[in-house]
Design an enzyme around this catalytic site. Sequence first.
Site, short mmCIF file in Angstrom:
data_model
loop_
_atom_site.label_atom_id
_atom_site.label_comp_id
_atom_site.label_asym_id
_atom_site.label_seq_id
_atom_site.Cartn_x
_atom_site.Cartn_y
_atom_site.Cartn_z
N TYR A 157 0.66 -1.10 0.45
CA TYR A 157 -0.40 -0.03 0.31
C TYR A 157 0.80 1.88 -0.63
CZ TYR A 157 -4.52 2.43 0.42
OH TYR A 157 -5.51 3.03 0.71
N LYS A 164 -3.04 8.59 3.00
CA LYS A 164 -4.38 8.01 3.77
C LYS A 164 -4.13 9.00 4.42
CE LYS A 164 -7.06 6.35 0.30
NZ LYS A 164 -8.08 7.46 -0.47
#
Length: 261
Positions: A157, A164
Amino acid sequence: MSFLKNKKALILGIASNRSIAWGIAKSMFDNGAELAFTYQNEKLKSRVEDLAKECNSSITIECDVSSPESIIKSKEELIKNWDEFDILVHSLAFAPKEELEGDYVSKTTKNGFETAHNISSFSLLELCQVYKSMLKGENPSVISLSYLGAVRGMPNYNVMGVAKASLEANMRYIAYSLGKDNIRVNCISAGPIKTLAAAGISDFRKMLDYVEKNSPLKRNVTIKEVGDTASFLASDFSSGITGQTIYVDSGFNIIGMPALE
Ligand SMILES: NC(=O)c1ccc[n+]([C@@H]2O[C@H](COP(=O)([O-])OP(=O)(O)OC[C@H]3O[C@@H](n4cnc5c(N)ncnc54)[C@H](O)[C@@H]3O)[C@@H](O)[C@H]2O)c1
């Protein structure tokens, strides 16, 4: 049910009928909201138009958040249809595919880092700056989409997790700033769902399998479940909630170790 009756929602981030933004749009429509949609580019235009029709909406507007002019133009288009609205849904993110695999320290580039942060986090602030004057009504609500990688280390990720984390902090600062205008701002941190964006993450299938095996609910979540939570956050039922990240992930974020069998 029609607890979103008399509310208008602008939905950003539909790429297909698997998009989380589509789950949100459907839920808001089913609960009585009137909808307008944006699409990123010409390629996605007809798809978004077709989905908009399913929600009795003919308001579809181009908005590429990498371009400040495109965001301003989208407002000029929206204002031709609506004087004001109540709900802004930011369900979009992007990082170059090569950033979403392998070792974070070895592979992350400055360009990938900037792109991920610009598209996935800064755009929320820029949209709020541009649309703030139209966000009126009883309990206006801005909703964005995050993922557990913001607060936990995850394989592959990578820079998107850092973006994020930025998005969630950005959301809190925007909530702090816009609270005086009675505008609420929250994130939904969704569990993994198979969408076009998710397909860009290496070994995504393994993430789905891991959540199914180890989450308290022993299954993955659906775009309807994320959509229904967004409807709640958009509604007057959540009028006291702002600056929060709400997990819709079968409870996966609470586990401390994998299931024993
Ligand atoms: N699918 C998951 O597992 C998952 C989990 C948690 C959070 N999320 C988040 O949910 C949100 C929606 O993603 P999704 O999974 O529905 O995928 P999706 O591919 O269906 O949607 C992503 C959207 O981002 C839009 N987008 C990308 N760059 C843009 C730009 N420059 N301007 C305007 N729009 C742009 C695309 O057009 C697309 O509509 C993203 O923020 C994603 O990070 C997804």
